[in-house]
Design an enzyme around this catalytic site. Structure first.
Site, PDB file in Angstrom:
ATOM      1  N   TYR A 149       0.864  -1.181   0.000  1.00 17.72           N
ATOM      2  CA  TYR A 149       0.000   0.000   0.000  1.00 17.72           C
ATOM      3  C   TYR A 149       0.898   1.228   0.000  1.00 17.72           C
ATOM      4  O   TYR A 149       1.858   1.294   0.781  1.00 17.72           O
ATOM      5  CB  TYR A 149      -0.915   0.003   1.236  1.00 17.72           C
ATOM      6  N   ASP A 243       9.508   2.321  -0.191  1.00 16.19           N
ATOM      7  CA  ASP A 243       8.490   3.010   0.595  1.00 16.19           C
ATOM      8  C   ASP A 243       8.665   2.585   2.054  1.00 16.19           C
ATOM      9  O   ASP A 243       8.246   1.501   2.466  1.00 16.19           O
ATOM     10  CB  ASP A 243       7.094   2.645   0.078  1.00 16.19           C
ATOM     11  N   LYS A 271       4.473   8.651   8.725  1.00  9.88           N
ATOM     12  CA  LYS A 271       3.934   8.010   9.940  1.00  9.88           C
ATOM     13  C   LYS A 271       4.703   8.386  11.215  1.00  9.88           C
ATOM     14  O   LYS A 271       4.522   9.470  11.730  1.00  9.88           O
ATOM     15  CB  LYS A 271       3.876   6.490   9.736  1.00  9.88           C
TER      16      LYS A 271
HETATM   17  C1  LIG Z   1       3.800   1.833   3.232  1.00  7.38           C
HETATM   18  C2  LIG Z   1       2.864   3.000   3.153  1.00  7.38           C
HETATM   19  N1  LIG Z   1       3.100   3.973   2.255  1.00  7.38           N
HETATM   20  C3  LIG Z   1       2.315   5.049   2.147  1.00  7.38           C
HETATM   21  C4  LIG Z   1       1.207   5.188   2.947  1.00  7.38           C
HETATM   22  C5  LIG Z   1       0.327   6.404   2.810  1.00  7.38           C
HETATM   23  O1  LIG Z   1       0.542   7.241   3.885  1.00  7.38           O
HETATM   24  P1  LIG Z   1      -0.601   8.302   4.315  1.00  7.38           P
HETATM   25  O2  LIG Z   1      -1.731   7.510   4.873  1.00  7.38           O
HETATM   26  O3  LIG Z   1       0.108   9.160   5.324  1.00  7.38           O
HETATM   27  O4  LIG Z   1      -0.969   9.051   3.091  1.00  7.38           O
HETATM   28  C6  LIG Z   1       0.916   4.209   3.888  1.00  7.38           C
HETATM   29  C7  LIG Z   1      -0.268   4.345   4.768  1.00  7.38           C
HETATM   30  O5  LIG Z   1      -0.701   3.443   5.434  1.00  7.38           O
HETATM   31  C8  LIG Z   1       1.745   3.083   3.993  1.00  7.38           C
HETATM   32  O6  LIG Z   1       1.501   2.082   4.848  1.00  7.38           O
END
Ligand SMILES: Cc1ncc(COP(=O)(O)O)c(C=O)c1O
Length: 434
Positions: A149, A243, A271
């Site tokens: 995700y 990521d 996060k």
């Molecule tokens: C691995 C990863 N990347 C990106 C995101 C997106 O982050 P945000 O919810 O702050 O937009 C998330 C959100 O859960 C994530 O788990």
């Protein structure tokens, strides 16, 4: 702990009110409880390791804001002196000294981020990294992995994990054109990468990956997987984007990249970074990041990007982690205790579900066999059983993530007593299922 049905009825009432004003009753589909059925949990307050409902009932919280709360709710080092911070202003609209210092500090831990830019959410960070990669390579195609995700921008949602699995939510509003430039491969499967890229090698701008995946349960990269992606990117002339929005600094200040020994071209973080305040970043090789305006032609920006309030919160997070390296060992030991307890309850019941623990993360799914390796495995989890388990745990004062794709996050605020209470609740809840 005694099950509490009054709280459950109250939750059902307040959930109905939510649905009457918030689209789907929520701001993010997973929160609506679509995955675990009613009642949607509506929170009223929080402190330390606990969430509270409208009646003041306390729940041991393993959602932890879906990851950001490495220090639990309202750690004093993050919540003291906020008036002074606010007096300096929430948003300035200029580059500022603390932002520069934050970038320098992050780079000492993540040296691959030679240049970076702050944004507000993880979604923005990944969206921006992808745009920079496309500009640098002058190519369009992005390869990503089913069950990872990366946020809620168009290309990220195709076959995404986490709450993107809400029924019917995967394709709506995403143009066909976007889908043409995305390849979705199987995690931990280099053969699937090769098969899907064949013939499009010179179109590939980037491989986007969670170097440890936290969005289809907790899935570690198989030996050689990340190395294989690095080699393929080098061979294709594409960029490798890690990521690390979940993994940095939850897995340590040097992130999943140090653990794997693989240096990505671009990294995204978020996060935990803001300790609960919304701040994220993307960054990487200087030559790549020089694609950004005003040096290059790629535009990213944001009214709240790098605002002094969130930057100060990010400094506080780094202060805590740099001053207290023992926090990691403490959280990991507690998480091991929780995982071991769950394993023995499951073994006693003859349930052959793997319990995964990695630093402060614990995860188990209702799927017999070894831990998930990819999204095909994750999809095999018994959602009905998870929903029943979720509800039984909620009634016993434990707040689990309301989706089978999510994991349990521990924090510095969780205690042995919390883990013991959780295990007692789990023993009862799992017994109910037979
Ligand atoms: C691995 C990863 N990347 C990106 C995101 C997106 O982050 P945000 O919810 O702050 O937009 C998330 C959100 O859960 C994530 O788990």
């Amino acid at each position: 702990m005694r099950p509490n049905s009054q709280s459950m009825r109250t939750l059902a009432d307040v959930a109905a009110r939510a649905r009457n004003v918030l689209a789907g009753g929520c701001d993010s589909p997973v929160r609506s409880g679509w995955s675990i059925a009613e009642p949607m949990f509506v929170q009223s307050s929080a402190a330390g390791a606990y969430a509270f409902d409208g009646e003041g009932r306390r729940y041991v919280d393993y959602v932890m804001g879906y990851g950001p709360l490495l220090f639990g709710h309202s750690h004093p080092a993050l919540t003291t002196g906020l008036d002074d911070l606010a007096r300096h202003g929430f948003v300035w609209g200029t580059t500022h000294a603390e932002e520069i210092r934050l970038g320098e500090r992050i780079r000492t831990h993540l040296p691959s981020m030679e240049r970076m830019r702050f944004v507000t959410t993880g979604s923005e960070a990944v969206m921006s990294a992808v745009r920079v990669a496309r500009a640098f390579t002058e190519r369009n195609v992005v390869l990503k992995f089913a069950g990872n995700y990366h946020g809620h921008f168009d290309l990220a949602l195709l076959d995404a994990g986490a709450s993107a699995q809400t029924t019917g939510a995967r394709r709506g509003g995403i143009p066909e054109g976007v889908m043409r430039d995305v390849i979705v491969a199987r995690y931990n499967d280099l053969d699937s990468v090769d098969a899907l890229v064949r013939g499009r090698e010179r179109e590939l701008a980037a491989i986007l990956v969670e170097p440890v995946c936290g969005n289809m349960g907790w899935v570690r990269p198989a030996p050689g997987f990340l190395e294989g992606l690095r080699e393929r990117c080098d061979g294709y002339g594409a960029l490798l984007i890690f990521d690390e929005v979940i993994t940095w600094p939850r897995l340590g200040l040097r992130g999943a990249q140090a653990r794997s020994g693989i240096v990505p071209d671009l990294t995204t973080i978020g996060k935990v970074m803001g300790g609960g305040a919304p701040i994220a970043a993307f960054g990487g090789r200087e030559a790549v990041m020089n694609e950004l305006a005003p040096i290059g032609s790629v535009f990213t920006g944001g009214t709240h990007a790098g605002n002094p309030f969130c930057v100060a919160m990010a400094h506080r997070v780094l202060d805590l982690l740099e001053e207290h390296p023992e926090y990691y060992a403490r959280m990991s030991s507690l998480a091991r205790q929780l995982a071991a307890g769950l394993r023995s309850i499951l073994t006693e019941r003859g349930s052959l579900y793997a319990v995964v623990q990695d630093e402060s993360v614990v995860d188990f799914k209702f799927r017999p066999g070894p831990p998930n390796r990819d999204y095909d495995d994750a999809r095999m989890a018994d959602k009905k059983q998870y929903a029943a388990y979720y509800r039984a745990m909620l009634e016993r004062g434990v707040l689990l993530p309301p989706s089978v794709n999510e994991v349990m996050f521990l924090s510095t605020a969780h205690t042995t007593a919390d883990v013991e209470a959780t295990l007692a609740a789990a023993a009862e809840s799992l017994a109910l299922r037979q």
